[in-house]
Design an enzyme around this catalytic site. Structure first.
Site, PDB file in Angstrom:
ATOM      1  N   SER A  93       4.584  -1.139   3.921  1.00 44.07           N
ATOM      2  CA  SER A  93       4.792  -2.477   4.492  1.00 44.07           C
ATOM      3  C   SER A  93       5.001  -3.504   3.389  1.00 44.07           C
ATOM      4  CB  SER A  93       3.574  -2.905   5.317  1.00 44.07           C
ATOM      5  OG  SER A  93       3.328  -2.002   6.352  1.00 44.07           O
TER       6      SER A  93
ATOM      7  N   GLN B  20       0.840  -1.203   0.000  1.00 39.87           N
ATOM      8  CA  GLN B  20       0.000   0.000   0.000  1.00 39.87           C
ATOM      9  C   GLN B  20       0.875   1.254   0.000  1.00 39.87           C
ATOM     10  OE1 GLN B  20      -2.099   0.549   3.683  1.00 39.87           O
ATOM     11  NE2 GLN B  20      -3.477   2.090   2.854  1.00 39.87           N
ATOM     12  N   GLY B  21       0.866   1.995  -1.079  1.00 36.91           N
ATOM     13  CA  GLY B  21       1.704   3.193  -1.190  1.00 36.91           C
ATOM     14  C   GLY B  21       0.892   4.460  -0.983  1.00 36.91           C
TER      15      GLY B  21
ATOM     16  N   GLU C 179     -13.866  -1.681   6.071  1.00 34.62           N
ATOM     17  CA  GLU C 179     -13.113  -2.228   7.205  1.00 34.62           C
ATOM     18  C   GLU C 179     -13.987  -2.357   8.454  1.00 34.62           C
ATOM     19  OE1 GLU C 179      -9.632  -0.053   8.112  1.00 34.62           O
ATOM     20  OE2 GLU C 179      -8.641  -0.551   6.245  1.00 34.62           O
TER      21      GLU C 179
ATOM     22  N   SER D 278       1.318   6.655   2.395  1.00 31.85           N
ATOM     23  CA  SER D 278       2.060   7.644   3.192  1.00 31.85           C
ATOM     24  C   SER D 278       3.311   8.144   2.473  1.00 31.85           C
ATOM     25  CB  SER D 278       2.499   7.025   4.523  1.00 31.85           C
ATOM     26  OG  SER D 278       1.400   6.475   5.197  1.00 31.85           O
TER      27      SER D 278
HETATM   28  C1  LIG Z   1       3.749  -0.591  11.407  1.00 30.16           C
HETATM   29  C2  LIG Z   1       3.292   0.435  10.400  1.00 30.16           C
HETATM   30  C3  LIG Z   1       2.922   0.022   9.133  1.00 30.16           C
HETATM   31  C4  LIG Z   1       2.541   0.960   8.178  1.00 30.16           C
HETATM   32  N1  LIG Z   1       2.251   0.520   6.913  1.00 30.16           N
HETATM   33  C5  LIG Z   1       1.930   1.427   5.965  1.00 30.16           C
HETATM   34  C6  LIG Z   1       1.710   0.998   4.615  1.00 30.16           C
HETATM   35  O1  LIG Z   1       1.792  -0.188   4.290  1.00 30.16           O
HETATM   36  N2  LIG Z   1       1.424   1.940   3.682  1.00 30.16           N
HETATM   37  C7  LIG Z   1       1.305   3.265   3.996  1.00 30.16           C
HETATM   38  O2  LIG Z   1       0.998   4.042   3.110  1.00 30.16           O
HETATM   39  N3  LIG Z   1       1.540   3.709   5.271  1.00 30.16           N
HETATM   40  C8  LIG Z   1       1.850   2.823   6.248  1.00 30.16           C
HETATM   41  N4  LIG Z   1       2.109   3.247   7.538  1.00 30.16           N
HETATM   42  C9  LIG Z   1       2.134   4.675   7.808  1.00 30.16           C
HETATM   43  C10 LIG Z   1       0.967   5.160   8.624  1.00 30.16           C
HETATM   44  O3  LIG Z   1      -0.203   5.198   7.858  1.00 30.16           O
HETATM   45  C11 LIG Z   1       1.355   6.541   9.182  1.00 30.16           C
HETATM   46  O4  LIG Z   1       2.438   6.349  10.069  1.00 30.16           O
HETATM   47  C12 LIG Z   1       0.229   7.228   9.890  1.00 30.16           C
HETATM   48  O5  LIG Z   1      -0.780   7.593   8.998  1.00 30.16           O
HETATM   49  C13 LIG Z   1       0.714   8.480  10.652  1.00 30.16           C
HETATM   50  O6  LIG Z   1       1.416   9.311   9.825  1.00 30.16           O
HETATM   51  P1  LIG Z   1       2.876   9.838  10.212  1.00 30.16           P
HETATM   52  O7  LIG Z   1       3.707   8.688  10.605  1.00 30.16           O
HETATM   53  O8  LIG Z   1       3.352  10.682   9.075  1.00 30.16           O
HETATM   54  O9  LIG Z   1       2.673  10.723  11.501  1.00 30.16           O
HETATM   55  P2  LIG Z   1       2.133  12.221  11.566  1.00 30.16           P
HETATM   56  O10 LIG Z   1       0.920  12.350  10.724  1.00 30.16           O
HETATM   57  O11 LIG Z   1       3.261  13.138  11.286  1.00 30.16           O
HETATM   58  O12 LIG Z   1       1.732  12.333  13.079  1.00 30.16           O
HETATM   59  C14 LIG Z   1       2.692  12.563  14.124  1.00 30.16           C
HETATM   60  C15 LIG Z   1       1.924  12.750  15.418  1.00 30.16           C
HETATM   61  O13 LIG Z   1       1.077  13.923  15.303  1.00 30.16           O
HETATM   62  C16 LIG Z   1      -0.273  13.581  15.573  1.00 30.16           C
HETATM   63  N5  LIG Z   1      -1.169  14.337  14.683  1.00 30.16           N
HETATM   64  C17 LIG Z   1      -1.038  14.501  13.350  1.00 30.16           C
HETATM   65  N6  LIG Z   1      -2.071  15.233  12.878  1.00 30.16           N
HETATM   66  C18 LIG Z   1      -2.884  15.509  13.933  1.00 30.16           C
HETATM   67  C19 LIG Z   1      -4.122  16.197  14.071  1.00 30.16           C
HETATM   68  N7  LIG Z   1      -4.733  16.763  13.031  1.00 30.16           N
HETATM   69  N8  LIG Z   1      -4.667  16.263  15.313  1.00 30.16           N
HETATM   70  C20 LIG Z   1      -4.058  15.684  16.392  1.00 30.16           C
HETATM   71  N9  LIG Z   1      -2.872  15.021  16.311  1.00 30.16           N
HETATM   72  C21 LIG Z   1      -2.309  14.920  15.089  1.00 30.16           C
HETATM   73  C22 LIG Z   1      -0.390  12.097  15.273  1.00 30.16           C
HETATM   74  O14 LIG Z   1      -1.461  11.495  15.985  1.00 30.16           O
HETATM   75  C23 LIG Z   1       0.971  11.592  15.737  1.00 30.16           C
HETATM   76  O15 LIG Z   1       0.956  11.364  17.118  1.00 30.16           O
HETATM   77  C24 LIG Z   1       2.487   2.330   8.518  1.00 30.16           C
HETATM   78  C25 LIG Z   1       2.820   2.744   9.805  1.00 30.16           C
HETATM   79  C26 LIG Z   1       3.233   1.815  10.740  1.00 30.16           C
HETATM   80  C27 LIG Z   1       3.619   2.283  12.116  1.00 30.16           C
END
Ligand SMILES: Cc1cc2nc3c(=O)[nH]c(=O)nc-3n(C[C@H](O)[C@H](O)[C@H](O)COP(=O)(O)OP(=O)(O)OC[C@H]3O[C@@H](n4cnc5c(N)ncnc54)[C@H](O)[C@@H]3O)c2cc1C
Length: 403
Positions: free
Chosen positions: A164, A129-130, A247, A132
């Protein structure tokens, strides 16, 4: 609702259980139980199990029958997933079975359905899944990877992250921007991309638990046939949201939670057998009982949704609430597991060592020790992937309470 007393469901459960007992290779179950499966994610096991389920016509029960689904009602699907989890069956490639597949059968062309659904259903092809990107996680609509149309191709440039399993995937489904002129959400499209396309560079990211299944994906002038764009250009955001509705209750992780509660009880028994004083275990027993009660409450919340009970709030808010409770409970449970094991939990088992642990001869390093610290660390991610805890809480506040 009389879900538990449904005799037809009991017979169905017995059929599923018999099938699993007969067809699940014991070493695959052992890999899953000891988390070596998670740690090393052999794609062969993941796809191999889907192929075995496919032989029974059970690899994608939630799909429409015309695309290979079973036609089971939601309760039968629940029981099926529960039995798989309790038997420690390998996880399937959910990016294919639960994300790419449904997107294609809901919004794809007939040619796309013929191209990708059989590979997912039969366990031949793995998907990633691409979505993020660096800087575009929670705020996904700000994504920048751009697909420019040139004749019969899209030329894609950009970067994805946390993808992932990208390194062992045959296909990826990508959210890409195809227009810079619309509102952020409207310029996004849904593109199917072969992962071996020229211009794709995949780098694995080492994780604290010793695994490296998360990846960075760099796309440089990657050419994709226009026929691989799903539905209409610019509607990718709508399609991604439709997936969330599908989901619904899955995000509660209830099957896995029930399995882990059972594991907790077994761990207490094993530690007691190995001589840990009952007085030392008493507070832990209390925490296990509390977690079991919370899991039962969560399960009934899930069953009420599956049973079609009228919900006081929007399905979006309910799904977010289930995800928050499920993710927090996963973390609570794995923390209790670490506390039951105490210092033992700190031992890092290499792959070969894990395979050598024999509960029949070693009561100290028993069967429930390997993999627990791996799972406890990984459980931290449950409140991040699929939408963070904070974002889910905002959804609840907005859609349930209008805040
Ligand atoms: C194990 C794992 C597997 C994953 N697999 C995939 C995958 O296969 N494909 C894919 O596309 N992505 C994947 N992801 C990515 C995942 O979708 C993102 O990590 C997630 O959406 C959060 O984005 P970020 O890491 O950029 O954090 P950010 O969005 O930068 O958030 C950082 C912090 O700020 C907080 N925050 C952000 N915005 C707000 C708001 N508006 N209000 C309050 N708090 C806020 C968040 O809650 C978090 O605590 C995976 C992540 C993990 C950990």
């Amino acid at each position: 609702m009389q879900l538990a007393a449904d005799t037809g469901l009991s017979a169905f459960r017995a059929t599923v259980r018999d099938f699993i007992a007969e067809r699940l290779p014991p070493d695959w179950a052992s890999q899953r139980r000891r988390s070596t499966y998670n740690a090393f994610k052999p794609v062969e096991t993941m796809l191999g199990w889907t192929a075995i389920l496919h032989e029974a016509g059970w690899s994608v029960p939630h799909w429409p029958v015309e695309h290979g689904g079973t036609g089971w009602n939601p309760m039968q699907q629940f029981v099926f997933q529960e039995e798989l989890a309790l038997a420690d069956a390998p996880a399937q490639n959910v990016q294919g079975t639960h994300l790419a597949g449904p997107i294609v059968w809901m919004f794809g062309s007939d040619a796309q359905k013929a191209l990708v659904l059989p590979g997912i259903r039969e366990g031949r092809e793995c998907w990633a899944q691409g979505f993020s990107e660096p800087g575009s996680g929670s705020d996904l609509a700000s994504l920048r990877t751009f697909a420019e149309r040139r004749g019969d191709r899209y030329v894609v440039n950009g970067q994805k992250i946390w993808t992932s399993g990208a390194y062992h995937s045959h296909w990826g489904f990508f959210l890409v921007r195809t227009s810079r002129h619309d509102k952020p959400q409207q310029g996004i499209s849904f593109l199917l991309v072969p992962m071996d396309s020229p211009g794709m560079e995949i780098r694995r990211i080492p994780q604290i638990n010793g695994d490296a299944h998360l990846c960075e994906v760099f796309l440089t002038d990657v050419e994709v046939p226009v026929e691989y764009l799903v539905g209409e250009p610019g509607r990718g955001w709508d399609y991604a949201k439709a997936l969330l509705d599908l989901e619904r209750t899955d995000s509660a992780f209830i099957y896995l939670t029930k399995r882990e509660i059972r594991r907790l009880r077994r761990m207490l028994d094993l530690e007691a057998e190995d001589g840990t004083a009952p007085r030392a275990l008493a507070p832990l027993r209390l925490r296990v009982a509390r977690a079991a009660a919370q899991a039962a409450a969560l399960e009934w919340s899930v069953l009420r949704v599956l049973g079609g009970e009228q919900q006081p709030h929007s399905m979006r808010a309910v799904a977010s609430a289930l995800k928050v409770r499920g993710a927090e409970l996963q973390q609570t449970i794995t923390e209790i597991q670490m506390d039951i094991l105490g210092l033992k939990a700190l031992r890092r088992f290499g792959r070969e060592e894990i395979e050598q642990v024999d509960p029949a001869t070693d009561s100290f390093w028993h069967d429930e020790v390997p993999g627990r610290s791996f799972s406890a660390v990984y459980a931290r991610a449950a409140t991040i992937y699929g939408g963070t805890l904070q974002v889910q809480r905002s959804i609840i506040a907005k859609s349930a309470f209008g805040l």
